[in-house]
Design a protein around this motif. Structure first.
Motif, PDB file in Angstrom:
ATOM      1  N   HIS A  99       0.828  -1.207   0.000  1.00  0.00           N
ATOM      2  CA  HIS A  99       0.000   0.000   0.000  1.00  0.00           C
ATOM      3  C   HIS A  99       0.867   1.263   0.000  1.00  0.00           C
ATOM      4  O   HIS A  99       1.857   1.365   0.716  1.00  0.00           O
ATOM      5  CB  HIS A  99      -0.933  -0.008   1.209  1.00  0.00           C
ATOM      6  N   SER A 100       0.471   2.247  -0.775  1.00  0.00           N
ATOM      7  CA  SER A 100       1.256   3.485  -0.914  1.00  0.00           C
ATOM      8  C   SER A 100       1.415   4.253   0.389  1.00  0.00           C
ATOM      9  O   SER A 100       2.386   4.982   0.558  1.00  0.00           O
ATOM     10  CB  SER A 100       0.629   4.387  -1.985  1.00  0.00           C
ATOM     11  N   LYS A 101       0.505   4.070   1.342  1.00  0.00           N
ATOM     12  CA  LYS A 101       0.646   4.814   2.596  1.00  0.00           C
ATOM     13  C   LYS A 101       1.828   4.318   3.430  1.00  0.00           C
ATOM     14  O   LYS A 101       2.248   4.986   4.361  1.00  0.00           O
ATOM     15  CB  LYS A 101      -0.645   4.792   3.408  1.00  0.00           C
ATOM     16  N   TYR A 102       2.395   3.169   3.072  1.00  0.00           N
ATOM     17  CA  TYR A 102       3.550   2.648   3.802  1.00  0.00           C
ATOM     18  C   TYR A 102       4.873   2.853   3.058  1.00  0.00           C
ATOM     19  O   TYR A 102       5.915   2.377   3.500  1.00  0.00           O
ATOM     20  CB  TYR A 102       3.354   1.164   4.116  1.00  0.00           C
ATOM     21  N   VAL A 103       4.835   3.566   1.955  1.00  0.00           N
ATOM     22  CA  VAL A 103       6.052   3.844   1.187  1.00  0.00           C
ATOM     23  C   VAL A 103       6.971   4.732   2.019  1.00  0.00           C
ATOM     24  O   VAL A 103       6.551   5.743   2.589  1.00  0.00           O
ATOM     25  CB  VAL A 103       5.709   4.507  -0.166  1.00  0.00           C
ATOM     26  N   LEU A 104       8.244   4.354   2.084  1.00  0.00           N
ATOM     27  CA  LEU A 104       9.233   5.087   2.881  1.00  0.00           C
ATOM     28  C   LEU A 104      10.073   6.043   2.040  1.00  0.00           C
ATOM     29  O   LEU A 104      10.803   6.863   2.582  1.00  0.00           O
ATOM     30  CB  LEU A 104      10.137   4.095   3.609  1.00  0.00           C
ATOM     31  N   GLY A 105       9.969   5.935   0.751  1.00  0.00           N
ATOM     32  CA  GLY A 105      10.721   6.788  -0.161  1.00  0.00           C
ATOM     33  C   GLY A 105      10.722   6.169  -1.542  1.00  0.00           C
ATOM     34  O   GLY A 105      10.113   5.124  -1.765  1.00  0.00           O
ATOM     35  N   ASN A 106      11.440   6.805  -2.456  1.00  0.00           N
ATOM     36  CA  ASN A 106      11.509   6.322  -3.827  1.00  0.00           C
ATOM     37  C   ASN A 106      12.936   6.477  -4.326  1.00  0.00           C
ATOM     38  O   ASN A 106      13.488   7.581  -4.288  1.00  0.00           O
ATOM     39  CB  ASN A 106      10.538   7.100  -4.715  1.00  0.00           C
ATOM     40  N   ILE A 107      13.538   5.372  -4.774  1.00  0.00           N
ATOM     41  CA  ILE A 107      14.946   5.403  -5.175  1.00  0.00           C
ATOM     42  C   ILE A 107      15.188   6.209  -6.447  1.00  0.00           C
ATOM     43  O   ILE A 107      16.328   6.551  -6.743  1.00  0.00           O
ATOM     44  CB  ILE A 107      15.555   3.988  -5.337  1.00  0.00           C
ATOM     45  N   PHE A 108      14.137   6.533  -7.178  1.00  0.00           N
ATOM     46  CA  PHE A 108      14.305   7.378  -8.354  1.00  0.00           C
ATOM     47  C   PHE A 108      14.297   8.858  -7.977  1.00  0.00           C
ATOM     48  O   PHE A 108      14.616   9.714  -8.793  1.00  0.00           O
ATOM     49  CB  PHE A 108      13.220   7.097  -9.396  1.00  0.00           C
ATOM     50  N   GLN A 109      13.903   9.140  -6.746  1.00  0.00           N
ATOM     51  CA  GLN A 109      13.812  10.531  -6.286  1.00  0.00           C
ATOM     52  C   GLN A 109      14.813  10.875  -5.193  1.00  0.00           C
ATOM     53  O   GLN A 109      15.046  12.049  -4.918  1.00  0.00           O
ATOM     54  CB  GLN A 109      12.396  10.819  -5.793  1.00  0.00           C
ATOM     55  N   GLN A 110      15.371   9.859  -4.531  1.00  0.00           N
ATOM     56  CA  GLN A 110      16.344  10.115  -3.469  1.00  0.00           C
ATOM     57  C   GLN A 110      17.276   8.917  -3.345  1.00  0.00           C
ATOM     58  O   GLN A 110      16.980   7.826  -3.830  1.00  0.00           O
ATOM     59  CB  GLN A 110      15.633  10.410  -2.144  1.00  0.00           C
ATOM     60  N   ILE A 115      16.945   7.013   2.454  1.00  0.00           N
ATOM     61  CA  ILE A 115      15.691   6.349   2.824  1.00  0.00           C
ATOM     62  C   ILE A 115      15.960   5.368   3.964  1.00  0.00           C
ATOM     63  O   ILE A 115      15.272   5.371   4.986  1.00  0.00           O
ATOM     64  CB  ILE A 115      15.076   5.607   1.611  1.00  0.00           C
ATOM     65  N   TRP A 116      16.967   4.529   3.785  1.00  0.00           N
ATOM     66  CA  TRP A 116      17.331   3.478   4.741  1.00  0.00           C
ATOM     67  C   TRP A 116      17.645   4.049   6.126  1.00  0.00           C
ATOM     68  O   TRP A 116      17.290   3.457   7.143  1.00  0.00           O
ATOM     69  CB  TRP A 116      18.524   2.713   4.189  1.00  0.00           C
ATOM     70  N   ASN A 117      18.288   5.188   6.162  1.00  0.00           N
ATOM     71  CA  ASN A 117      18.670   5.826   7.427  1.00  0.00           C
ATOM     72  C   ASN A 117      17.717   6.941   7.833  1.00  0.00           C
ATOM     73  O   ASN A 117      17.981   7.666   8.790  1.00  0.00           O
ATOM     74  CB  ASN A 117      20.098   6.371   7.336  1.00  0.00           C
ATOM     75  N   GLY A 118      16.622   7.092   7.098  1.00  0.00           N
ATOM     76  CA  GLY A 118      15.673   8.171   7.348  1.00  0.00           C
ATOM     77  C   GLY A 118      14.873   7.992   8.629  1.00  0.00           C
ATOM     78  O   GLY A 118      14.820   6.917   9.229  1.00  0.00           O
ATOM     79  N   ALA A 119      14.233   9.051   9.028  1.00  0.00           N
ATOM     80  CA  ALA A 119      13.480   9.072  10.288  1.00  0.00           C
ATOM     81  C   ALA A 119      12.381   8.011  10.331  1.00  0.00           C
ATOM     82  O   ALA A 119      12.177   7.359  11.366  1.00  0.00           O
ATOM     83  CB  ALA A 119      12.883  10.462  10.503  1.00  0.00           C
TER      84      ALA A 119
END
Length: 152
Positions: A99-110, A115-119
């Motif tokens: 589900h998109s509400k659980y997306v933590l980031g996007n590797i094409f944008q960051q 992402i891995w070390n993000g809050a």
């Protein structure tokens, strides 16, 4: 080989191919692609129901409880070992959610490292290890593989 190209001895790329009925015919092709890329591939049954369940016995998941006890620890390690990256670049905490509400980031944008070390990822890890209170907004609190934490 992708592993050598990364130049990081601590990173292992493993393609986790979840086998459904609609993609089971692509197993051999996926093996070839993994060899070509120089990465490992792991085929696993998908937690699916009805028409989506693989017709291949080793990947059909019909004896779910037996397979669950062999493949998963009581406490999840996926937040440290197994991020899921969808073809559109979305990074999710594990293969159990889409589900998109659980997306933590996007590797094409960051950068993946951010992402891995993000809050959000750090917060999820703290909840799962019990360092902070359960958070009902996190998928982990709804996951049927987790013994704890659960929504009160």
């Amino acid at each position: 080989d992708k592993q050598k190209e990364l130049g990081n001895k601590h990173t292992n790329i493993i393609w986790k191919f979840l086998v459904f009925r609609h993609n089971q015919h692509e197993i051999e092709k996926a093996k070839g692609m993994a060899d070509e890329l120089g990465i490992a591939i792991n085929f696993a049954y998908a937690t699916a129901f009805g028409e989506y369940v693989s017709t291949l016995e080793e990947y059909n998941g019909t004896d779910f409880n037996k397979k669950y006890s062999r493949q998963y620890d009581p406490q999840c390690s996926q937040l440290w070992k197994s991020p899921t990256i969808h073809s559109n670049g979305d990074v999710l905490p594990c293969c159990q959610t889409y589900h998109s509400k659980y997306v933590l980031g996007n590797i094409f944008q960051q950068d993946f490292k951010d992402i891995w070390n993000g809050a959000r990822y750090r917060h999820m890890r703290q909840v799962v290890t019990g360092k902070v209170a359960s958070d009902p907004s996190l998928f982990c609190c709804r996951c049927f593989f987790m013994e704890t934490p659960k929504i009160p």
